[in-house]
Write a protein that holds these residues in place. Structure first.
Motif, PDB file in Angstrom:
ATOM      1  N   LEU A  18       2.839   7.581  -7.523  1.00 47.03           N
ATOM      2  CA  LEU A  18       4.206   7.340  -7.073  1.00 47.03           C
ATOM      3  C   LEU A  18       4.482   5.853  -7.174  1.00 47.03           C
ATOM      4  N   ARG A  19       5.749   5.503  -7.364  1.00 50.48           N
ATOM      5  CA  ARG A  19       6.140   4.105  -7.299  1.00 50.48           C
ATOM      6  C   ARG A  19       7.218   3.946  -6.244  1.00 50.48           C
ATOM      7  N   LEU A  20       6.912   3.151  -5.250  1.00 51.86           N
ATOM      8  CA  LEU A  20       7.868   2.835  -4.208  1.00 51.86           C
ATOM      9  C   LEU A  20       8.643   1.580  -4.586  1.00 51.86           C
ATOM     10  N   SER A  21       9.903   1.562  -4.197  1.00 45.21           N
ATOM     11  CA  SER A  21      10.747   0.395  -4.392  1.00 45.21           C
ATOM     12  C   SER A  21      11.308  -0.049  -3.054  1.00 45.21           C
ATOM     13  N   CYS A  22      11.552  -1.322  -2.951  1.00 48.69           N
ATOM     14  CA  CYS A  22      12.157  -1.882  -1.744  1.00 48.69           C
ATOM     15  C   CYS A  22      13.231  -2.861  -2.194  1.00 48.69           C
ATOM     16  N   ALA A  23      14.477  -2.475  -1.990  1.00 45.86           N
ATOM     17  CA  ALA A  23      15.605  -3.309  -2.381  1.00 45.86           C
ATOM     18  C   ALA A  23      16.025  -4.185  -1.213  1.00 45.86           C
ATOM     19  N   ALA A  24      16.189  -5.464  -1.490  1.00 41.93           N
ATOM     20  CA  ALA A  24      16.538  -6.418  -0.452  1.00 41.93           C
ATOM     21  C   ALA A  24      17.927  -6.979  -0.685  1.00 41.93           C
ATOM     22  N   VAL A  64      -6.937   0.459  -0.502  1.00 40.97           N
ATOM     23  CA  VAL A  64      -6.083   0.737  -1.666  1.00 40.97           C
ATOM     24  C   VAL A  64      -6.428  -0.135  -2.868  1.00 40.97           C
ATOM     25  N   LYS A  65      -7.317  -1.073  -2.710  1.00 43.27           N
ATOM     26  CA  LYS A  65      -7.654  -2.005  -3.791  1.00 43.27           C
ATOM     27  C   LYS A  65      -8.147  -1.234  -5.007  1.00 43.27           C
ATOM     28  N   GLY A  66      -7.590  -1.571  -6.162  1.00 44.89           N
ATOM     29  CA  GLY A  66      -7.967  -0.894  -7.390  1.00 44.89           C
ATOM     30  C   GLY A  66      -7.123   0.327  -7.702  1.00 44.89           C
ATOM     31  N   ARG A  67      -6.344   0.801  -6.722  1.00 45.09           N
ATOM     32  CA  ARG A  67      -5.484   1.973  -6.941  1.00 45.09           C
ATOM     33  C   ARG A  67      -3.999   1.628  -6.839  1.00 45.09           C
ATOM     34  N   PHE A  68      -3.664   0.682  -5.987  1.00 50.02           N
ATOM     35  CA  PHE A  68      -2.267   0.300  -5.775  1.00 50.02           C
ATOM     36  C   PHE A  68      -2.012  -1.070  -6.387  1.00 50.02           C
ATOM     37  N   THR A  69      -0.761  -1.284  -6.825  1.00 50.65           N
ATOM     38  CA  THR A  69      -0.353  -2.574  -7.364  1.00 50.65           C
ATOM     39  C   THR A  69       0.994  -2.960  -6.792  1.00 50.65           C
ATOM     40  N   ASN A  77      15.978  -8.583  -6.766  1.00 52.86           N
ATOM     41  CA  ASN A  77      15.761  -8.542  -5.304  1.00 52.86           C
ATOM     42  C   ASN A  77      14.980  -7.296  -4.894  1.00 52.86           C
ATOM     43  N   THR A  78      13.927  -6.998  -5.629  1.00 52.80           N
ATOM     44  CA  THR A  78      13.184  -5.765  -5.388  1.00 52.80           C
ATOM     45  C   THR A  78      11.685  -6.024  -5.433  1.00 52.80           C
ATOM     46  N   VAL A  79      10.977  -5.357  -4.537  1.00 51.31           N
ATOM     47  CA  VAL A  79       9.521  -5.363  -4.559  1.00 51.31           C
ATOM     48  C   VAL A  79       9.063  -3.919  -4.748  1.00 51.31           C
ATOM     49  N   TYR A  80       7.960  -3.768  -5.474  1.00 51.18           N
ATOM     50  CA  TYR A  80       7.472  -2.433  -5.833  1.00 51.18           C
ATOM     51  C   TYR A  80       6.043  -2.232  -5.329  1.00 51.18           C
ATOM     52  N   LEU A  81       5.706  -0.957  -5.167  1.00 46.97           N
ATOM     53  CA  LEU A  81       4.319  -0.596  -4.895  1.00 46.97           C
ATOM     54  C   LEU A  81       3.979   0.586  -5.788  1.00 46.97           C
ATOM     55  N   GLN A  82       3.207   0.327  -6.834  1.00 50.67           N
ATOM     56  CA  GLN A  82       2.721   1.379  -7.715  1.00 50.67           C
ATOM     57  C   GLN A  82       1.454   1.963  -7.125  1.00 50.67           C
ATOM     58  N   MET A  83       1.468   3.263  -6.868  1.00 51.74           N
ATOM     59  CA  MET A  83       0.335   3.917  -6.222  1.00 51.74           C
ATOM     60  C   MET A  83      -0.245   4.963  -7.162  1.00 51.74           C
ATOM     61  N   ASN A  84      -1.488   4.744  -7.560  1.00 50.83           N
ATOM     62  CA  ASN A  84      -2.189   5.654  -8.456  1.00 50.83           C
ATOM     63  C   ASN A  84      -3.384   6.276  -7.746  1.00 50.83           C
ATOM     64  N   SER A  85      -3.898   7.342  -8.326  1.00 47.96           N
ATOM     65  CA  SER A  85      -5.081   8.025  -7.779  1.00 47.96           C
ATOM     66  C   SER A  85      -4.928   8.296  -6.291  1.00 47.96           C
ATOM     67  N   LYS A  87      -4.702   9.838  -2.618  1.00 48.85           N
ATOM     68  CA  LYS A  87      -5.594  10.678  -1.832  1.00 48.85           C
ATOM     69  C   LYS A  87      -4.840  11.209  -0.610  1.00 48.85           C
ATOM     70  N   PRO A  88      -5.293  12.308  -0.036  1.00 47.98           N
ATOM     71  CA  PRO A  88      -4.629  12.818   1.174  1.00 47.98           C
ATOM     72  C   PRO A  88      -4.557  11.773   2.300  1.00 47.98           C
ATOM     73  N   GLU A  89      -5.550  10.913   2.388  1.00 47.40           N
ATOM     74  CA  GLU A  89      -5.538   9.891   3.437  1.00 47.40           C
ATOM     75  C   GLU A  89      -4.509   8.796   3.200  1.00 47.40           C
ATOM     76  N   ASP A  90      -3.851   8.811   2.049  1.00 43.46           N
ATOM     77  CA  ASP A  90      -2.735   7.892   1.810  1.00 43.46           C
ATOM     78  C   ASP A  90      -1.436   8.400   2.410  1.00 43.46           C
ATOM     79  N   THR A  91      -1.438   9.618   2.914  1.00 40.17           N
ATOM     80  CA  THR A  91      -0.234  10.194   3.524  1.00 40.17           C
ATOM     81  C   THR A  91       0.202   9.367   4.727  1.00 40.17           C
ATOM     82  N   ALA A  92       1.446   8.904   4.685  1.00 43.20           N
ATOM     83  CA  ALA A  92       1.975   8.041   5.739  1.00 43.20           C
ATOM     84  C   ALA A  92       3.436   7.724   5.440  1.00 43.20           C
TER      85      ALA A  92
END
Length: 124
Positions: A18-24, A64-69, A77-85, A87-92
């Motif tokens: 998933l890729r999260l975006s945050c617009a400011a 998250v090191k090695g999986r998220f960027t 005016n945007t920051v992103y969080l690319q989330m790869n691989s 896991k269920p424990e990333d649920t939040a």
């Protein structure tokens, strides 16, 4: 002060992305250090990733090191969080936050402005 709006959350299977975006809003976005945090049910909010004002320096939690960027586009005016691989424990619920501090901080208290959060659910 900067207003933050997250998007991009959803339901994904284990191993997905998933890729999260945050617009400011606000003309001074480029001067803020930005961070992503998350909070799972019954747990405290925790640091995920941070990026300095010009996007050169980043920092990640061990979980998250090695999986998220984390990245940012100051022209948008945007920051992103690319989330790869994922896991269920990333649920939040994932939150972006802005800090006027000089260095990346993992402490919630260092961040002055917060978004409303976006739900990420990873099914097993």
């Amino acid at each position: 002060q900067v207003q933050l709006v997250e998007s991009g959350g959803g339901l994904v299977q284990t191993g997905g992305s998933l890729r999260l975006s945050c617009a400011a809003s606000g003309r001074t976005f480029s001067s803020y250090m930005m961070g992503w945090f998350r909070q799972a049910p019954g747990k405290e909010r925790e640091f995920v990733a941070g990026i300095d004002w010009n996007g050169i320096t980043t920092y990640y939690s061990d979980a998250v090191k090695g999986r998220f960027t984390i990245s940012r586009d100051n022209a948008k005016n945007t920051v992103y969080l690319q989330m790869n691989s994922l896991k269920p424990e990333d649920t939040a619920v994932y939150y972006c936050a802005a800090s006027s501090g000089w260095t990346i901080s993992t402490s919630l208290r260092s961040y002055e402005d917060w978004g409303q959060g976006t739900q990420v659910t990873v099914s097993s």
